[in-house]
Motif scaffolding. Structure first.
Motif, PDB file in Angstrom:
ATOM      1  N   HIS A 133       0.825  -1.203   0.000  1.00  0.00           N
ATOM      2  CA  HIS A 133       0.000   0.000   0.000  1.00  0.00           C
ATOM      3  C   HIS A 133       0.864   1.259   0.000  1.00  0.00           C
ATOM      4  CE1 HIS A 133       0.710   1.121   4.194  1.00  0.00           C
ATOM      5  NE2 HIS A 133       0.417  -0.117   4.580  1.00  0.00           N
ATOM      6  N   ASP A 134       0.241   2.377  -0.320  1.00  0.00           N
ATOM      7  CA  ASP A 134       0.936   3.657  -0.368  1.00  0.00           C
ATOM      8  C   ASP A 134       1.371   4.087   1.026  1.00  0.00           C
ATOM      9  OD1 ASP A 134       0.133   3.489  -2.970  1.00  0.00           O
ATOM     10  OD2 ASP A 134      -0.710   5.496  -3.081  1.00  0.00           O
ATOM     11  N   VAL A 135       2.494   4.805   1.070  1.00  0.00           N
ATOM     12  CA  VAL A 135       2.995   5.383   2.318  1.00  0.00           C
ATOM     13  C   VAL A 135       3.431   6.814   2.043  1.00  0.00           C
ATOM     14  CG1 VAL A 135       3.725   3.193   3.340  1.00  0.00           C
ATOM     15  CG2 VAL A 135       5.325   4.482   1.889  1.00  0.00           C
ATOM     16  N   ILE A 136       3.697   7.548   3.112  1.00  0.00           N
ATOM     17  CA  ILE A 136       4.186   8.924   2.978  1.00  0.00           C
ATOM     18  C   ILE A 136       5.499   8.907   2.205  1.00  0.00           C
ATOM     19  CG2 ILE A 136       5.039  10.915   4.272  1.00  0.00           C
ATOM     20  CD1 ILE A 136       3.075   9.896   6.553  1.00  0.00           C
ATOM     21  N   TRP A 137       5.626   9.821   1.264  1.00  0.00           N
ATOM     22  CA  TRP A 137       6.799   9.847   0.393  1.00  0.00           C
ATOM     23  C   TRP A 137       8.088   9.919   1.205  1.00  0.00           C
ATOM     24  CZ3 TRP A 137       4.993  13.983  -3.751  1.00  0.00           C
ATOM     25  CH2 TRP A 137       3.845  13.490  -4.388  1.00  0.00           C
ATOM     26  N   GLY A 138       9.054   9.106   0.769  1.00  0.00           N
ATOM     27  CA  GLY A 138      10.347   9.072   1.439  1.00  0.00           C
ATOM     28  C   GLY A 138      10.426   8.069   2.564  1.00  0.00           C
ATOM     29  N   THR A 139       9.316   7.371   2.869  1.00  0.00           N
ATOM     30  CA  THR A 139       9.322   6.391   3.965  1.00  0.00           C
ATOM     31  C   THR A 139       9.170   4.959   3.460  1.00  0.00           C
ATOM     32  OG1 THR A 139       6.914   6.440   4.370  1.00  0.00           O
ATOM     33  CG2 THR A 139       8.256   8.110   5.477  1.00  0.00           C
TER      34      THR A 139
END
Length: 285
Positions: free
Chosen positions: A228-234
């Protein structure tokens, strides 16, 4: 009293400083031709009016609409390229009232030449600059013809298998010989999920990248259906590497934030993605 006044002044200066810095960073992206916006599917549990409200809340000026979304309480119906002119005007007026511009639409697949033409007529009427789609191979030349006739770019999207364009080789082979109106909507998260390095894929598509569904995804775990998607850069995507590669290519176009997680309350996460993007852009430019 003096202490309180001094504290108030310090807080005010910090806020002003942050605002100026954030504006400067966003301005650098704009000057580079990098337009950060939102794919309305991010808010598919809400109406288009609510999606526009959320874009405005996040400080975003661009939105990519998707077909089938409920328009809102004040505007009956759904986003549909068969929409009548009166409804089109209402949608455009609402977006304008929030300082948000509808610049792209999709992802869509049409099933006849008549449908494709109607889609382009709708996009032209709405001021849409890019149509995001996954055309059947047999329609590609006709879509190219329409793109040039209406002066609207086409960004071919890469859904996962069994999409016709799930990897860059399939896309590049399909668009050989077509005009520069035809390019890619690079969904970097889907590439990652398919085991394709997004940075390498962007390099392969150099000169054809029209827009992006930009994202970062979590590391895949055993037995998990999807990253699933996560906060960019993490996550596991090399976000910094992708941005550097796009700068090297002198990319100009739309970064659609398509955040497909925390569906009911994704605004705080998206805000952190925007902060990350602004910080990276500030360093790049």
């Amino acid at each position: 009293m003096m202490k309180n006044t001094f504290r108030y002044l310090c807080v005010t200066l910090v806020i002003i400083s942050f605002s100026v810095r954030a504006f400067s960073q966003a301005d650098k992206a704009e000057k580079a031709g990098w337009h950060l916006g939102i794919q309305a599917y991010t808010f598919h549990k809400f109406s288009l009016q609510e999606a526009i409200d959320k874009a405005h809340q996040l400080g975003l000026k661009y939105i990519e609409v998707y077909y089938g979304q409920t328009l809102g309480e004040d505007i009956p119906g759904t986003m549909d390229f068969h929409m009548d002119k009166a409804t089109q005007k209402k949608v455009l007026a609402y977006a304008k009232s929030k300082g948000v511009k509808i610049v792209a639409s999709g992802v869509i697949i049409c099933h006849s030449e008549a449908e494709w033409r109607q889609l382009f007529e709708f996009a032209s009427s709405m001021g849409i600059e890019t149509i995001t789609c996954e055309p059947d191979y047999k329609y590609l030349k006709y879509v190219d013809q329409l793109a040039n006739q209406y002066r609207i770019d086409v960004a071919i999207h890469n859904h996962p298998k069994p999409s016709l364009y799930w990897n860059p080789e399939l896309f590049l082979n399909a668009v050989k010989g077509l005009s520069n109106r035809i390019g890619a909507c690079a969904d970097v998260g889907h590439w990652e999920r398919m085991g394709i390095d997004p940075v390498k894929a962007l390099k392969m598509c150099e000169g054809r990248v029209k827009s992006l569904h930009f994202k970062d995804v979590k590391e895949k775990e055993a037995g998990e259906a999807e990253q699933h998607d996560v906060i960019w850069g993490t996550g596991v995507c090399d976000v910094d590497g992708m941005l550097k590669e796009l700068k090297r290519q002198n990319f100009k176009g739309l970064f659609s934030i398509e955040y497909e997680y925390n569906w009911d309350n994704s605004v705080p996460d998206i805000g952190k993605c925007i902060d990350y993007f602004q910080q990276e852009v500030n360093e790049l430019f």
